[in-house]
Design a protein around this motif. Sequence first.
Motif, short mmCIF file in Angstrom:
data_model
loop_
_atom_site.label_atom_id
_atom_site.label_comp_id
_atom_site.label_asym_id
_atom_site.label_seq_id
_atom_site.Cartn_x
_atom_site.Cartn_y
_atom_site.Cartn_z
N ASP A 61 0.91 -1.11 0.15
CA ASP A 61 0.05 -0.02 0.15
C ASP A 61 0.73 1.15 -0.11
O ASP A 61 0.29 2.39 0.25
CB ASP A 61 -0.89 -0.08 1.31
N GLY A 62 1.91 1.26 -0.13
CA GLY A 62 3.17 2.17 -0.02
C GLY A 62 3.72 2.83 1.25
O GLY A 62 4.52 3.51 1.21
N SER A 63 3.03 2.09 2.21
CA SER A 63 3.59 2.61 3.60
C SER A 63 4.71 1.94 3.87
O SER A 63 5.06 0.80 3.41
CB SER A 63 2.41 2.50 4.79
N TRP A 64 5.56 2.48 4.92
CA TRP A 64 6.83 1.88 5.32
C TRP A 64 6.51 0.78 6.22
O TRP A 64 5.66 0.77 7.21
CB TRP A 64 7.77 2.99 6.05
N THR A 65 7.60 -0.39 6.04
CA THR A 65 7.51 -1.32 7.27
C THR A 65 8.26 -0.71 8.39
O THR A 65 8.90 0.24 8.48
CB THR A 65 8.14 -2.60 6.72
N TYR A 66 8.20 -1.43 9.51
CA TYR A 66 8.94 -1.12 10.77
C TYR A 66 10.41 -1.07 10.56
O TYR A 66 11.00 -0.27 11.22
CB TYR A 66 8.47 -2.04 12.01
N PHE A 67 10.70 -1.79 9.58
CA PHE A 67 12.30 -1.86 9.40
C PHE A 67 12.74 -0.43 8.79
O PHE A 67 13.91 -0.31 8.89
CB PHE A 67 12.57 -3.00 8.38
N ALA A 68 11.98 0.08 7.99
CA ALA A 68 12.57 1.31 7.03
C ALA A 68 12.92 2.41 8.26
O ALA A 68 13.95 2.97 7.87
CB ALA A 68 11.39 1.73 6.04
N PRO A 69 12.06 2.98 9.07
CA PRO A 69 12.71 3.92 10.22
C PRO A 69 13.93 3.59 10.86
O PRO A 69 14.66 4.25 11.20
CB PRO A 69 11.67 4.17 10.80
N ASP A 70 13.79 2.29 11.00
CA ASP A 70 15.16 1.88 11.64
C ASP A 70 16.38 1.91 10.94
O ASP A 70 17.49 2.21 11.28
CB ASP A 70 15.09 0.22 12.15
N ILE A 71 16.09 1.54 9.58
CA ILE A 71 17.39 1.75 8.41
C ILE A 71 17.84 3.32 8.56
O ILE A 71 18.96 3.62 8.61
CB ILE A 71 16.94 1.21 7.44
N ALA A 72 16.79 4.02 8.68
CA ALA A 72 16.88 5.57 8.65
C ALA A 72 17.96 6.00 9.79
O ALA A 72 18.56 6.89 9.68
CB ALA A 72 15.84 6.19 8.18
N TYR A 73 17.41 5.43 11.03
CA TYR A 73 17.64 5.76 12.42
C TYR A 73 19.43 5.38 12.27
O TYR A 73 20.31 6.29 12.81
CB TYR A 73 17.11 5.19 13.41
N HIS A 74 19.63 4.16 11.80
CA HIS A 74 21.13 3.94 11.84
C HIS A 74 21.92 4.56 10.66
O HIS A 74 23.15 4.84 10.95
CB HIS A 74 21.12 2.30 11.59
N TRP A 75 21.22 5.14 9.73
CA TRP A 75 22.15 5.89 8.67
C TRP A 75 22.35 7.33 9.41
O TRP A 75 23.38 7.82 9.33
CB TRP A 75 21.03 6.10 7.45
N ASP A 76 21.28 7.77 10.21
CA ASP A 76 21.60 8.98 10.92
C ASP A 76 22.79 8.70 12.04
O ASP A 76 23.55 9.69 12.02
CB ASP A 76 20.20 9.45 11.67
N LYS A 77 22.75 7.55 12.44
CA LYS A 77 23.81 7.44 13.41
C LYS A 77 25.18 7.54 12.68
O LYS A 77 26.29 7.94 12.95
CB LYS A 77 23.94 6.12 14.10
N ILE A 78 25.16 6.67 11.41
CA ILE A 78 26.47 6.79 10.72
C ILE A 78 26.96 8.16 10.36
O ILE A 78 28.16 8.73 10.38
CB ILE A 78 26.33 5.98 9.47
N GLU A 79 25.97 8.97 9.89
CA GLU A 79 26.20 10.36 9.50
C GLU A 79 26.49 11.38 10.43
O GLU A 79 27.33 12.07 10.23
CB GLU A 79 24.97 10.70 8.88
N ARG A 80 26.05 10.94 11.81
CA ARG A 80 26.67 11.62 12.92
C ARG A 80 28.36 11.29 13.16
O ARG A 80 29.02 11.93 13.86
CB ARG A 80 25.92 11.36 14.11
N GLY A 81 28.93 10.25 12.50
CA GLY A 81 30.42 10.14 12.49
C GLY A 81 30.77 9.11 13.60
O GLY A 81 31.99 9.11 13.97
#
Length: 580
Positions: free
Chosen positions: A324-344
């Motif tokens: 239906d186009g909505s994100w699974t629970y895994f998608a925001p978790d991927i984004a959260y870990h990408w945010d941590k990586i980007e924080r160095g």
Amino acid sequence: MNLFTDIRGQVIAALDAMVAAGELPAGLDFSNVTVEPPRDAAHGDMATNAAMVLAKPAGLKPREIADKLAARLTDQRIEKAEVAGPGFLNLRLAPSVWQQVIAAALKAGADFGRSQAGKGEKVNVEFVSANPTGPMHVGHVRGAVFGDALSSLLDFAGYDVTREYYINDGGAQVDVLARSAYERYREANGLEPQIAEGLYPGDYLIPVGEALKAKYGTSLIDKPEADWLLEIREFATEAMLQMIREDLALLGVTMNVYSSEKALYGTGKIESAIARLEAAGLIYTGTLEPPKGKLPEDWEAREQVLFRSTAFGDDQDRPIQKSDGSWTYFAPDIAYHWDKIERGFDQLINVFGADHGGYVKRMNAAVQALSDGRVPLDIKLIQLVKLFKNGEPFKMSKRAGTFVTLRDVVDEAGADVTRFIMLTRKNDATLDFDFAKVLEQSKDNPVWYVQYANARANSVMKRAAEMGVDTSDAALAGADLSRLGHEAELELARKVAEWPRLVEHAARAHEPHRVAFFLYDIASNLHSLWNRGNDDLSLRFVQDGDKDTTAAKIALVRAVGVVISSGLAILGVNPAEEMR
């Protein structure tokens, strides 16, 4: 001062000399050469595997290397180097070496064992991260203690640590919280709450309902859900987070960062992380294999957007977007870990409950893909805690509705006891917590046994001061430590010398329970030496009429106290000055 590192440096220097003399070929890699305590203390003080790991690349027999290395190692510090078995080299150190460790511990004080092994690497430790839907339960206690102690251990070992809490405030469970709080709001207005199945029944939401009444009066009564859901969700979530912060404070845990899952939606952060994976060819539209075993009645194959996690060792690819186009629970978790990586951050550590075991491979795959393999992720699973009281299962909390809360545990046992006991098993082993046993005064209770050792050390210091001995660390460091010659005293000094090495190894392994184990061992050594003094007066710490010998013995005791205090600080436990 890490004596094992120092002696390893001496071994490497001897190997370099052998290369220079033509006894070893040039270009050998010495990185796998270790110096460690021997498996059997009767074999010596330290052992090195140098001959064993260098034999094959050098094209020589291990004993041939070991014999020549032994000849180069014997000096003022290493009294004897003995070749054992196929080529292990056992080292016996001079008593003066152990005596110098005592002086070093006293000079360094609370910094004894602190190292720069971490080289300032930035480490993110995410732990607790409980859903903000109620008070913390006993399972959260163990994860909170583990994560906090691990953070302190890493800091002590020279890492730059950030303690982080990931607020799971973007899912359906927060809507359930809002509906539950609304019923308590109705109750505060004199109406019968409708705690339907699936809502949170705990009494902890009663104050939230009263606070909602104070803010809204009766204005939300009989309003449709769409009019109040978002507002009450925010209100109740913040109330739960405040409760969680207070619960953590009871354990002495303070977070550096609180990150919100909800804040990832509508900001482009999820889309940005997924786009990075897509650019690497790791996102595709496909159909998953049906689950193994008996198929659910409602199973139907359907196309979904998938992350190719099998490319990084996962068992199957993982959906990130529903049909239906909505994100699974895994998608925001991927984004959260990408945010941590980007924080160095150079390392990521997640502390999860045992029920997240199936999540490990997919999250590791995502982090490997997002960071191009640069940032390692270590997921520590925390096994269950079984609560007992006098051998009987501990009853559940009425306040929580269905579980024993953190407050229940701390009220019964105290924060210091709770923290120490939670670290007396490795994180992946189930832990039994009996409220009667953790408070008893016996050798079988590790927290009491360690605290008793620290209290004994303090009592001896006081007695020595009363007879006129200067018990300051500076004075004791300058005492005539050559008077510590008995094997039992040297054994205790050897244990003190192990502390810096233990810190580095426990930090690298992400295993704070090793600190608790070590404290029990060194406490046992101190108690043993104390008890031997009952039969051998020369081993008593305070020697009446002999201030110089007393000062040397007190220096040893004080060094043990330094280690115990530092170890307890890492565990977040206050050292006991005296036992009552």
